[in-house]
Design a protein around this motif. Structure first.
Motif, short mmCIF file in Angstrom:
data_model
loop_
_atom_site.label_atom_id
_atom_site.label_comp_id
_atom_site.label_asym_id
_atom_site.label_seq_id
_atom_site.Cartn_x
_atom_site.Cartn_y
_atom_site.Cartn_z
N LEU A 168 -4.68 -6.34 2.71
CA LEU A 168 -5.51 -5.39 3.45
C LEU A 168 -5.10 -3.95 3.18
O LEU A 168 -5.93 -3.03 3.25
N ALA A 169 -3.84 -3.73 2.88
CA ALA A 169 -3.34 -2.37 2.67
C ALA A 169 -3.69 -1.81 1.31
O ALA A 169 -3.80 -0.59 1.14
N VAL A 170 -3.86 -2.68 0.31
CA VAL A 170 -4.02 -2.21 -1.07
C VAL A 170 -5.27 -1.34 -1.24
O VAL A 170 -5.17 -0.22 -1.76
N PRO A 171 -6.47 -1.76 -0.82
CA PRO A 171 -7.62 -0.87 -0.98
C PRO A 171 -7.54 0.37 -0.10
O PRO A 171 -8.03 1.45 -0.49
N LEU A 172 -6.93 0.27 1.08
CA LEU A 172 -6.78 1.45 1.93
C LEU A 172 -5.87 2.48 1.26
O LEU A 172 -6.17 3.68 1.25
N LEU A 173 -4.77 2.02 0.70
CA LEU A 173 -3.88 2.94 -0.02
C LEU A 173 -4.55 3.54 -1.25
O LEU A 173 -4.37 4.72 -1.56
N SER A 174 -5.33 2.72 -1.94
CA SER A 174 -6.03 3.21 -3.11
C SER A 174 -6.99 4.34 -2.74
O SER A 174 -7.01 5.39 -3.40
N CYS A 175 -7.77 4.13 -1.70
CA CYS A 175 -8.68 5.19 -1.25
C CYS A 175 -7.89 6.40 -0.78
O CYS A 175 -8.28 7.56 -1.02
#
Length: 509
Positions: A168-175
């Motif tokens: 869940l954290a990976v796309p949030l961090l990417s954005c």
């Protein structure tokens, strides 16, 4: 020229002066990141689903997370029998955002639901990175950046090992890091603030984002973000996790135990401890290898420090290496650092050559490393072969009715968690039973059914240095279930044994 947006790496047929938003004769640039996301999703999903079909997923961890999400889907607290009687998983790691997957699981109650959701989350993270690369560096660069991220070992290792909340954290961090790179400070904070609800250590990553904002943008916003991240992690570790943990305290506090007798001594030894044993230094290099080490030239690389810091200072050897999911949250940051480090070379022919050479190196490193990490499974014959043992295990598992209580070998657990109440058999190692066992004091099974596999496709957690559970002990507990506790043999095929507890007054086999 530093702020120019003209792509210097046009695709064949595209003029150097073409706007970054469209490419003549090609698919619109806005679709390029989504095309990569779709392709990567298929790759990750294929590996994940095939591993599950080959009985390579585990109760620790896919089964654990499925039990938690299953509870959320039925509007219950995430009590996970696999972790212990009445164990609330919010007392293990603080990840209430897992509940967002509950509606999907309610529609499709299957471990494959979680595996495909994870594959989608990891793949979607490529979108903001490829979009940023296309905008600032050009279409060709966007392809190279997408490949560098999507095929990186950190993402591959996560995609090919069960399910974990950090997906869940990976796309949030990417954005978030893409927003930082484009100086969209409020958007960056908004994207990364939910990290507090995914895992307790990610508050430190949010704090690192805040420090970056304070140094490069609005100081007040940055300092407030840093304070929120630090305070959030502190409250979760000191208050919330002990509150939900049936045993009290922070379950993983021992991983950061003081090894030098005092705080001052620990801090003094920290630089060397972060590099010893050698596997730590190798991992630190490999983390930045997908960017050909160019990410180290960007201040965005500082956002990796909290995660790398706790991992290198941990006493758990699993945290030091490249396996499992621990590096997934680092890959978007490293990729963003790569883009940021190359932006300063725009505007001249010499700069364009440097960008092309750098991205060619990134692709070369990616291809060289690919065979050593899990995506290479797609090209292995064993991945596409269903063995007689797997067929035997499926036939035995089919004899267990829905809704039953089952004690299952670790590799069989996630084959049952969607339709049964499952715990691990043999009992997962606990203090006092790690290295030896007493044949006369074997634990009494409580489940109605027991299913045991003597031929687990992978050894973990039974034979590693951390969780030795020798096959002799497994078989002793299985035999005791029959001879001492009244279980009868229902089926046995190719090393897979199914027992059922005899009815009151009945006889064990």
């Amino acid at each position: 020229m530093r702020g120019a947006r003209t792509p210097l790496l046009p695709s064949p047929g595209g003029a150097p002066g073409a706007a970054a938003g469209a490419f003549p004769g090609r698919v619109p640039a806005g679709l390029l990141p989504w095309a990569w996301a779709a392709g990567l999703f298929l790759v990750y999903a294929t590996v994940a689903v095939r591993r599950h079909q080959l009985l390579r997923t585990t109760g620790y961890d896919l089964g654990i997370f499925e039990q938690a999400v299953r509870a959320y889907a039925h509007f219950q607290a995430p009590v996970v029998p696999l972790r212990g009687d009445g164990f609330n998983l919010l007392g293990d790691h603080f990840h209430p955002l897992l509940a967002v997957l509950a509606p999907l699981y309610r529609l499709w109650p299957s471990p494959l639901c979680l595996l495909l959701a994870q594959s989608a989350l990891l793949a979607l993270a490529v979108v903001p990175l490829a979009r940023w690369a296309a905008r600032d560096l050009g279409r060709g660069a966007a392809h190279a950046v997408a490949a560098g991220y999507g095929l990186s070992w950190g993402i591959a290792s996560a995609a090919a090992f069960d399910f974990h909340e950090v997906a869940l954290a990976v796309p949030l961090l990417s954005c978030g890091v893409a927003a930082l790179g484009r100086r969209r400070w409020r958007a960056a904070v908004a994207w990364t603030a939910p990290l507090l609800l995914i895992k307790e250590d990610l508050g430190l990553t949010l704090a690192a984002v805040g420090v970056y904002v304070a140094l490069k943008g609005p100081r007040r916003l940055g300092l407030l973000t840093a304070a929120a991240g630090l305070l959030g992690s502190l409250v979760e570790i000191e208050v919330l996790l002990p509150y939900f943990n049936p045993g009290g305290g922070y379950a993983h506090g021992g991983n950061l135990a003081d090894g030098h007798g005092s705080l001052l001594s620990t801090l003094a030894h920290a630089p060397l401890d972060a590099l010893r044993p050698d596997i730590k230094a190798m991992t630190l290099v490999l983390v930045f290898a997908p960017s050909a080490l160019l990410a180290l030239r960007s201040p965005l690389a500082l956002i990796t420090v909290p995660t790398l810091g706790w991992r290198m200072m941990s006493e758990n050897g699993f945290h030091w290496g490249t396996a499992f999911h621990y590096s997934a949250v680092l890959m978007p940051v490293v990729t963003a650092g790569l883009i940021d480090s190359l932006r300063g070379w725009r505007g001249t022919e010499r700069g364009a050559r440097h960008i092309r050479a750098s991205l060619a190196t990134v692709l070369a490193v990616t291809l060289v490393m690919l065979p050593s990490f899990p995506l290479a499974q797609l090209f292995q014959r064993a991945t596409w072969r269903t063995t007689p043992h797997i067929e035997a295990a499926r036939a035995v598992l089919a004899k267990i009715p829905d809704g039953a209580t089952v004690a299952a070998s670790n590799r069989l657990v996630p084959q049952l968690t969607s339709r049964c109440q499952v715990v691990v058999f043999p009992t997962f190692p606990v203090e006092g039973r790690l290295y030896e066992y007493d044949r006369d004091r074997l634990p009494r099974p409580t489940a109605e059914w027991i299913v045991h596999d003597e031929q687990a496709p992978e050894a973990w957690p039974y034979t590693t240095g951390h969780w030795p559970y020798p096959i002799e002990q497994q078989l002793a507990e299985l035999a005791a279930a029959r001879t001492k506790y009244g279980y009868r043999l229902v089926a046995r095929r190719d090393g897979v044994t199914l027992l059922r507890r005899a009815a009151p007054g009945g006889r064990g086999a």
